[in-house]
Enzyme design. Structure first.
Site, PDB file in Angstrom:
ATOM      1  N   GLU A  86       0.810  -1.227   0.005  1.00  0.00           N
ATOM      2  CA  GLU A  86       0.036  -0.108  -0.021  1.00  0.00           C
ATOM      3  C   GLU A  86       0.958   1.388  -0.064  1.00  0.00           C
ATOM      4  OE1 GLU A  86      -1.937   0.741   3.561  1.00  0.00           O
ATOM      5  OE2 GLU A  86      -2.170   2.633   3.043  1.00  0.00           O
ATOM      6  N   ASN A 130      -7.233   0.868   0.974  1.00  0.00           N
ATOM      7  CA  ASN A 130      -5.863   0.154   0.960  1.00  0.00           C
ATOM      8  C   ASN A 130      -5.426  -0.955   0.266  1.00  0.00           C
ATOM      9  OD1 ASN A 130      -5.497   2.259   2.830  1.00  0.00           O
ATOM     10  ND2 ASN A 130      -5.626   0.816   4.699  1.00  0.00           N
ATOM     11  N   GLU A 140      -4.756   0.236  -3.153  1.00  0.00           N
ATOM     12  CA  GLU A 140      -3.568   0.763  -3.583  1.00  0.00           C
ATOM     13  C   GLU A 140      -2.269  -0.318  -3.531  1.00  0.00           C
ATOM     14  OE1 GLU A 140      -3.408   5.323  -1.275  1.00  0.00           O
ATOM     15  OE2 GLU A 140      -3.639   3.447  -0.237  1.00  0.00           O
ATOM     16  N   ASP A 176       0.447   4.008  -3.176  1.00  0.00           N
ATOM     17  CA  ASP A 176       0.173   4.979  -2.751  1.00  0.00           C
ATOM     18  C   ASP A 176       1.041   6.079  -3.629  1.00  0.00           C
ATOM     19  OD1 ASP A 176      -1.309   7.080  -1.007  1.00  0.00           O
ATOM     20  OD2 ASP A 176       0.786   7.344  -0.220  1.00  0.00           O
TER      21      ASP A 176
END
Lengths: 224, 224
Positions: A39, A112, A115, A43
């Site tokens: 994640e 999450n 991502e 991101d």
């Protein structure tokens, strides 16, 4: 088998299924490999992809506008929407406690995992692969008009509308400005064929123009 | 001619010099094309590059640690250091007011220009090109030991030291833990050849271990 369906709807087949499993594993499972590291990576990948997309799509938008637009796409709610479209919730590995707590539907968990999956694809196949997938996905999930609202780009919307109706583009005029340099406020009016359609203020000329355009759009749409 | 020298020390030759000029143009010049948009892009590029570097270099670090380590590299001060190494200040286009205000030496202006230049290379030549340049630059600017301090990786440092001195690696033992699950505190001791060298606490075992290692390093270095 199970994950095959997911990869089909995702439009990407993992070479290393372990990586996909890691991306789908919530930390509540207490497994050593859960999706928080991926994640972290995903991101940053998404920030760059959306940032570059906006940078190119809006060549005249200043940095502040680009940041705001990105924030409207790169956030938990928007990513959870994409995750739901991909039915990520059905494929998550979560603890039974989290399961009973409706974890498969929680925006934070879904966002999450989304991502993390993008981070995993990046690791395996590079930036372009994620880029294509994400832009394609945004295009499918949001209709063109949603997409424009998402960008808060009322000026572009208004211009398209006035060109369609009147064959001209709107004109913005600063009517007033007040306050000290570091805290100015601008009052702007928007004129179409010399008729004022709306007035609005903002902390920059651009902001005031966007606010004007928003009102003028409502006025014109009400008239249609 | 002037910019040729800069590109030489940068180790990258722009195909489109206009893009480099934009990246070097501070907004104080009031020129239409200044470097804020490129900075927006470069910022995301650097976040991803450093994030990926740390993700791969520290395969056992949880997300929180990676984020902290990244923050110690991706910040105004650290980027200004890189900018100074590249003498970016000498090549900036800034207003005469900013010039008199020592703008060429300001961390914020230098850091922004550095990000903008990285954004410009990304646009022209893609992620890998920036990746190589940045990792190479970090390597040159920081000596190996700075680099390690930058990462706050005391455990690795301690391990290297104890291997050199004693031929063994340190052992971490949880001595105590208290508090509720969501707010636990761990007390950890570090032992080298069964002798305790330090004790420290932290909100996770890893954090407590890092804190231990930091103290043990000081103890051992004091003894050398």
């Amino acid at each position: 088998m199970h994950l095959k369906n997911f990869q089909q709807s995702l439009g990407y087949s993992f070479k290393n299924t372990q990586l996909l499993k890691e991306a789908l594993t919530h930390k509540s499972t207490k497994k050593e490999m859960h999706n928080e590291r991926l994640e972290f990576l995903g991101d940053a990948v998404l920030d760059l992809i959306i940032g570059e997309f906006l940078y190119k799509k809006f060549p005249h938008s200043p940095e502040g506008e680009l940041s705001k637009m990105r924030a409207s796409i790169v956030n938990e709610k928007a990513f959870a929407t994409l995750a739901k479209y991909l039915k990520i919730g059905e494929y998550l590995y979560i603890s039974s406690a989290e399961e009973q707590n409706n974890g498969r539907e929680k925006d934070s968990i879904l966002s999450n995992a989304f991502e993390a999956i993008m981070g995993a694809i990046y690791l395996e196949n590079g930036l372009e692969s994620v880029q294509k997938l994400v832009l394609n996905l945004l295009d499918k999930v949001y209709t063109i008009s949603d997409f424009k609202n998402l960008f808060y780009d009322h000026k572009t919307n208004l211009q398209e509308l006035t060109q369609a109706i009147f064959g001209v583009i709107p004109e913005y005029i600063v009517l007033d400005s007040k306050g000290p340099d570091h805290n100015k406020e601008f009052l702007v009016g928007v004129f179409i064929q010399e008729k004022e359609y709306a007035k609005a203020s903002g902390k920059s000329k651009k902001e005031a123009q966007q606010n004007c355009a928003k009102i003028a759009l409502e006025v014109l749409r009400g008239q249609q």
